[in-house]
Design an enzyme around this catalytic site. Structure first.
Site: not given
Ligand code: NAP
Ligand code: 3JN
Length: 338
Positions: A244, A215, A12, A131
């Site tokens: 970005h 990172k 979600t 990212c």
């Molecule tokens: P987001 O929009 O806040 O979405 C978070 C997702 O995690 C939602 O589906 C949420 O579900 C779920 N979640 C949160 N707490 C949970 C729990 N206790 N149990 C199960 N599901 C849970 O965040 P996002 O931007 O999509 O990012 C999600 C994650 O991806 C980040 O925390 C990070 O680790 C990673 N990320 C990586 C990059 C990258 O650079 N590659 C970039 C952005 C994010 P609900 O909707 O039910 O709350």
């Molecule tokens: O802030 C951004 O533009 C990228 C964010 C990535 C991110 C956000 C929350 C947690 C990360 C990530 O992928 O490095 C994390 C994480 O450490 O898992």
């Protein structure tokens, strides 16, 4: 090629929704799609290939029968649930930083180190990089192979979507409030993000860099498989929704001219060179949003280093920076190993 039971954990969220869209757009061979999120999303339905799929609650045992699990639900959930999913027989492709620096877990950008996918056999987990790192290493790979990069100095201009759905809402709400002469509320970011730039992404560490900056340092070296590369990053949040941008300067061991760099980049998969400054042509976040490629322009000889280049690199952080890269890893996995 067969078809696979695929799960998206964090379905979600901003990245999770992009993962579902990317699986559909790239015709990933999905036999069945399972969606997981928190208790808050219980019963919600999301669309995949014209069908409504019910979101289930992420819990131990929920990955039974899943073959490929795309995780995007935060590092603590990844630490807790990825080993469980792997033990059930799934290969986890995790989008958080939780497993990235584990020596037994491969950290993969398919254009750069696809061979590393083989390391999934160690723990059943593959890590998707940050990212900002992904979009930087894609264009630097052909330059490194030609001229060997010694140092990288990078400043990022990161969109709010990198911090999730609530962060995008905060930019929208603050912008509306300010244009209506109303006070702003700061919940996600420590300061007003609308009409502002914040040199602060993730937490500050003991060396005064942020975790996001470190990172970029650590992940670049692991993906490029070259621990001699030095990276100095300043990561900045800007009031952009998607895309970005990065100002990247490199010092190389061998000389490489801007012309040669453009030639190498034009022939490299996943890169589009947009570099005609006299006609105002250079990469823009608004043009990269919704696209799969990494856009590179403003390629010029750097004036500081004897062998140096500067460039401007832009990509959709939710696609190449997260969802697309994860699905591309899954594609290598099923094509080469499953
Ligand atoms: P987001 O929009 O806040 O979405 C978070 C997702 O995690 C939602 O589906 C949420 O579900 C779920 N979640 C949160 N707490 C949970 C729990 N206790 N149990 C199960 N599901 C849970 O965040 P996002 O931007 O999509 O990012 C999600 C994650 O991806 C980040 O925390 C990070 O680790 C990673 N990320 C990586 C990059 C990258 O650079 N590659 C970039 C952005 C994010 P609900 O909707 O039910 O709350
Ligand atoms: O802030 C951004 O533009 C990228 C964010 C990535 C991110 C956000 C929350 C947690 C990360 C990530 O992928 O490095 C994390 C994480 O450490 O898992």
């Amino acid at each position: 090629m067969g078809e696979y039971v695929v799960a998206v954990a964090g379905a979600t969220g901003a990245v999770g929704r992009e993962m579902i869209k990317t699986l559909e757009q790239r015709n990933f061979p999905v036999k069945e799609l399972k969606l997981f999120a928190s208790e808050r999303s219980r019963g919600l339905e999301l669309e995949y290939n014209g069908e409504r799929v019910k979101v289930q609650v992420l819990k131990k045992g929920c990955f039974e029968g899943v073959e490929v699990a795309l995780f995007s639900c935060g590092g603590s959930r990844s630490l807790e649930f990825a080993p469980d999913a792997a033990a059930s027989g799934a290969v986890v492709i995790d989008n958080s930083s939780a497993w990235r620096m584990d020596p037994e877990v491969p950290l993969v950008v398919p254009e750069v180190n696809p061979h590393a996918v083989a390391g999934y056999k160690n723990k059943g987990i593959i890590a998707n990089p940050n990212c900002s790192t992904i979009q930087m290493v894609v264009p630097l790979k052909p330059i490194h192979d030609f001229a060997k990069i010694k140092r990288i100095i990078v400043a990022t201009y990161q969109a709010t979507s990198g911090a999730g759905k609530k962060a995008m809402d905060e930019l929208m709400d603050q912008t509306k409030a300010l244009l209506n002469f109303q006070p702003v509320k700061c919940k996600v970011f420590p300061h007003q993000i609308a009409f502002n730039c914040l040199p602060h992404i993730d937490v500050f560490l003991e060396n005064d860099y942020t975790k996001e900056e470190m990172k970029m340092y650590n992940e670049t070296r692991k993906i490029m498989e070259d621990y001699s590369i030095l990276v100095s990053a300043t990561t900045v949040r800007v009031p952009v929704f998607i895309g970005h941008s990065e100002a990247v300067t490199i010092e190389t061991e061998r000389e490489i001219t801007p012309g040669k760099a453009k030639e190498l980049l034009s022939n490299f998969p996943g890169v589009i060179v947009r570099d005609d400054p006299t006609n105002n042509v250079y990469p823009l976040a608004i043009e990269a949003a919704g696209r799969d490629e990494v856009f590179v322009g403003r390629i010029r000889k750097d004036l500081v280093f004897e062998h140096g280049l500067s460039m401007w690199v832009v990509a959709d952080n939710l696609r190449k920076g997260a969802a697309l890269n994860a699905v591309q890893i899954a594609e290598v996995l099923v094509r080469e190993y499953m």
